[in-house]
Design a protein around this motif. Sequence first.
Motif, PDB file in Angstrom:
ATOM      1  N   CYS A 112       0.725  -1.180  -0.021  1.00 42.64           N
ATOM      2  CA  CYS A 112      -0.066  -0.139  -0.046  1.00 42.64           C
ATOM      3  C   CYS A 112       0.834   1.138  -0.160  1.00 42.64           C
ATOM      4  N   ASP A 113       0.517   2.214  -0.727  1.00 43.49           N
ATOM      5  CA  ASP A 113       1.374   3.361  -0.866  1.00 43.49           C
ATOM      6  C   ASP A 113       0.410   4.467  -1.311  1.00 43.49           C
ATOM      7  N   HIS A 114       0.857   5.926  -1.148  1.00 38.63           N
ATOM      8  CA  HIS A 114       0.061   7.076  -1.485  1.00 38.63           C
ATOM      9  C   HIS A 114       0.687   7.423  -2.978  1.00 38.63           C
ATOM     10  N   GLN A 115      -0.296   7.918  -3.770  1.00 39.36           N
ATOM     11  CA  GLN A 115       0.159   8.680  -4.950  1.00 39.36           C
ATOM     12  C   GLN A 115      -0.466  10.231  -4.785  1.00 39.36           C
ATOM     13  N   TYR A 236       0.749  -7.438   4.772  1.00 37.89           N
ATOM     14  CA  TYR A 236       0.594  -6.226   4.396  1.00 37.89           C
ATOM     15  C   TYR A 236       1.610  -5.349   4.484  1.00 37.89           C
ATOM     16  N   PHE A 237       2.096  -4.938   3.652  1.00 40.96           N
ATOM     17  CA  PHE A 237       3.306  -3.910   3.485  1.00 40.96           C
ATOM     18  C   PHE A 237       3.045  -2.701   3.275  1.00 40.96           C
ATOM     19  N   LEU A 238       3.364  -1.479   4.059  1.00 37.98           N
ATOM     20  CA  LEU A 238       2.932  -0.253   4.107  1.00 37.98           C
ATOM     21  C   LEU A 238       3.897   0.711   4.201  1.00 37.98           C
ATOM     22  N   ASP A 239       3.815   1.897   3.640  1.00 34.88           N
ATOM     23  CA  ASP A 239       4.808   3.088   3.832  1.00 34.88           C
ATOM     24  C   ASP A 239       4.909   3.465   5.134  1.00 34.88           C
ATOM     25  N   LEU A 266       7.240   0.026   6.257  1.00 30.48           N
ATOM     26  CA  LEU A 266       8.670   0.137   5.668  1.00 30.48           C
ATOM     27  C   LEU A 266       9.079   1.684   5.447  1.00 30.48           C
ATOM     28  N   SER A 267      10.598   1.850   5.701  1.00 23.11           N
ATOM     29  CA  SER A 267      10.805   3.299   5.610  1.00 23.11           C
ATOM     30  C   SER A 267      12.096   2.983   4.565  1.00 23.11           C
TER      31      SER A 267
END
Length: 316
Positions: A112-115, A236-239, A266-267
């Motif tokens: 999951c990530d933002h755009q 679930y991997f997230l920013d 994750l960073s």
Amino acid sequence: MKKGTKNRKPKTELKMQPMYASQRFLCKSCRKSLTVPLDPQQKHYRRDINEPLYLSFVNKGIINRLLDIYDINPQTIYGKIDFFYEQSLLFSRYHEHELQNKLSSYVPVLSCDHQFYLSNWGDTGTPMPTRLSNLSTVDNVTDYILTSTINFDFKTDSEYVKAEYKRKKEGSKRNYYRRFAQYVLSDEDVESDSENSYKIPLQRPSKGLLIFQAYSALAHFNKVKSLMQDCDHFVYFLDNDSGFKQHVPAIFHEEIINSKLYAYLLSSDKNGGADLLDAGMSEELKSRFDEVKSANPDLDIKVVWQKCGKCNLIDQ
């Protein structure tokens, strides 16, 4: 069958009927007539234009350029945008019926990530855009985009919401006391809900309603939760976002306790990918801003940005 034809086989008769684009109905209560479209592909039957035009939209094609490439008028291309939107919704609904069952057959690994997007909603020459945020979740096993949520509401009556916001003076209330707390209804809220390294002034959209990213994120994770109901467990991997640290435990509380969800934040090193502007545009706007500000030191910052936009139009 007609009388006297008991021992005969019934005959099948085929009649060709024209395909009508719409059908008219008469309301028995108010005696008003209304038209209901019957064929969604009416006026959009040319596959030689529909397919490449749809791919151009997916790959961020510019509408003015597409008008020249496909030799169609603006009314047609905006009608096709509505047609593509409705067809995409039908396609998504069709596949979501079997999506939960298919996801339960293996261990989904999600990301999951933002755009972020900038849109010149009002005046294209004024560098005061609207910032839109899109949150997407992708299955890494199949590369299928499970859901995407954008913080923009185009269905709610924006004029009514804005009028109620002014009438009840909700700008002086705290967010949790407001009737429409999920919407961005002031310029201060636009700036507070946005983060960028180069502080360009932002504005609210002239049409529709902008939603706070927290509300759109909660709706997004709730949708993902509904799709994962039949899964034994998933990853679930997230920013490493401050909002995700609060939203994920709030929505997936039971899944985390029961070891059904394994979530990871994750960073990585910042490379400028989340900035609203690239380096070249930032330097150009900065030099133009400094030039106008030095010539007009008493002007407000937003007025200076508007003058920068007028300078851009004169240069063009």
